[in-house]
Every structure is written in C-alpha cells, then in structure tokens.
Design an enzyme around this catalytic site. Structure first.
Site, PDB file in Angstrom:
ATOM      1  N   GLU A   6      -0.951  -8.627   5.213  1.00  0.00           N
ATOM      2  CA  GLU A   6      -0.876  -8.801   6.577  1.00  0.00           C
ATOM      3  C   GLU A   6      -2.233  -8.709   7.330  1.00  0.00           C
ATOM      4  OE1 GLU A   6      -1.277  -4.272   5.941  1.00  0.00           O
ATOM      5  OE2 GLU A   6      -0.341  -5.965   4.820  1.00  0.00           O
ATOM      6  N   HIS A  61      -3.419  -5.681   1.088  1.00  0.00           N
ATOM      7  CA  HIS A  61      -2.751  -5.669   2.405  1.00  0.00           C
ATOM      8  C   HIS A  61      -2.758  -7.279   2.752  1.00  0.00           C
ATOM      9  CE1 HIS A  61      -2.426  -1.537   3.814  1.00  0.00           C
ATOM     10  NE2 HIS A  61      -3.355  -1.424   3.061  1.00  0.00           N
ATOM     11  N   CYS A  87       0.916  -1.030   0.061  1.00  0.00           N
ATOM     12  CA  CYS A  87      -0.179   0.113   0.089  1.00  0.00           C
ATOM     13  C   CYS A  87       0.724   1.259  -0.048  1.00  0.00           C
ATOM     14  CB  CYS A  87      -0.908   0.046   1.038  1.00  0.00           C
ATOM     15  SG  CYS A  87      -2.459   1.072   0.903  1.00  0.00           S
TER      16      CYS A  87
END
Length: 230
Positions: free
Chosen positions: A204, A202, A85
C-alpha cells in the site's frame, strides 16, 4: 467488491491501505475489530501497525480478537485475505499461514525500500507480474524476520507457498540482501489457499504515483483477480 480493513488499537496503516485500494477503484471500508466483519465483506486486509502495542509478541493479542475467528472462517470459504506487516504477524499467530515473524537480526527497526523476487505468478496476488520478476516495495518493521522449522519450510517450498523473497536488483538472493534475517530470504507466504497471503513489505506504500514507486499495485489488485476468478 468491498474490502474490509480491520483496525485494531495500534493499527496505523489502515488509512494507507484504504487510500491505495480506492485509488485502484476497489471499494474499501475500515472496520473496528470489535464490530465484526460487515455482511458485504468480499475481501479482507489485516493492516500494518502495532496492534496492542506489540505486547507479548507482535500480533499475538490481535490474533485472539473475535473478529479474527471470523476472518479465518471467511478465508476458509475462499474470501481473499491479505496480511501486511503487523497483519502478517497476526496471520501467522492466528494460523492463517505457517511460521512466525520475530525480531530482526539487526535488533533494529528497518525502514527502507527493498527488492522482492516474485516466486509465483499464478496467484491472485502475483498475477500482475511474471515469475522471477523483481519489484520494489518498502519495509518498516522491527519484527519481520520470518522463522519456521527447516522441515516445514522445505514442505512449504515444495508446495510452492513461498510468494516473495528478498533479493537484489537482478533477482539474486542471499544474506547480503536480506534486510531482517528471514529464513531463505522469505518475505511473503501463502496460506492453504492461494487466496490467503501474508507479507512483511508494504504494497500500500508503493501504490500511489504521487508518493513514489507503484510496484505494489499488482499485489493489491489480487482482490480484483479473485473476484474475476483468476
């Protein structure tokens, strides 16, 4: 290995990245950008957020932090680097990868789960998947539209440096399943080495089983793949 997660003023996904990596058994340390990379760094994450408030262009000011020069040197030596990002924006602005991320076609902040098609399965970041596999990973950005001139994009595609594309659940791409207007539905690209990757979604946020889907785990395991020589 020890993955250094570089924190800038305005980063807000550094702790998410650390928790996700630690869940996978990968040692991770959050590093303040002014302190430089620790000597034991064997992997680097440029995390999401709003470094320097996204003034000028998203990622432009962070890309000029002295630590990013260290990141470029480490990348050139084969250290795995993942930009997510805002970290992807920093990666493009610093020359780690080509192209740029700019304002979404909708001119709105987009926060939703998206489907991604794995374009290559022979990189550290995609070794856990099959080529053409569709995974679900969330996005959260206002400047995620990937832009690059047509000739250079054609070269990147010929060099197999497009890593992920936005798609539907069956793997089909097109404008209707492109959340931000990225050229050719590009969601992630590789640097000159396949140990360097940037992507707007993302991983994560799709790694912990107690908070939702875990399709992003395979991307983060790229750090293990590099260490294992994959």
């Amino acid at each position: 290995m020890t993955v250094s997660i570089v924190r800038f003023g305005g980063s807000n996904c550094d702790r998410d990245a650390a928790r996700a990596l630690e869940h996978l058994g990968i040692d991770a340390e959050i590093v303040w950008h002014e302190d430089g990379l620790p000597a034991e760094t064997t992997g680097i994450v440029l995390p999401g957020g709003f470094s320097y408030g996204d003034y000028l262009r998203a990622g432009a000011m962070a890309a000029r932090s002295p630590i990013v020069a260290e990141v470029r040197e480490a990348a050139a030596d084969g250290t795995p680097v993942l930009g997510v990002c805002n970290g992807a924006q920093i990666g493009c602005e610093s020359g780690l990868t080509e192209g740029a991320f700019t304002t979404n076609e909708s001119a709105r902040f987009q926060c939703e789960r998206v489907s991604l098609r794995v374009e290559r399965a022979d990189t550290p970041w995609t070794a856990a998947y099959d080529e053409g596999e569709v995974i679900e990973v969330p996005i959260a950005h206002g400047e995620g539209r990937y832009e690059i001139d047509d000739d250079r994009l054609a070269e990147l595609e010929a060099e197999n440096r497009v890593l992920f594309r936005y798609c539907d659940e069956s793997g089909e791409t097109g404008p209707d399943v492109n959340p931000n207007g990225s050229k050719h539905n590009v969601a992630g690209v590789l640097g000159e080495r396949d140990t360097v990757a940037v992507l707007m979604p993302h991983p994560e946020r799709a790694a912990l089983p107690d908070v939702g889907p875990t399709d992003g785990q395979g991307i983060l395991r790229g750090f293990e793949s590099v260490e294992d020589g994959v």
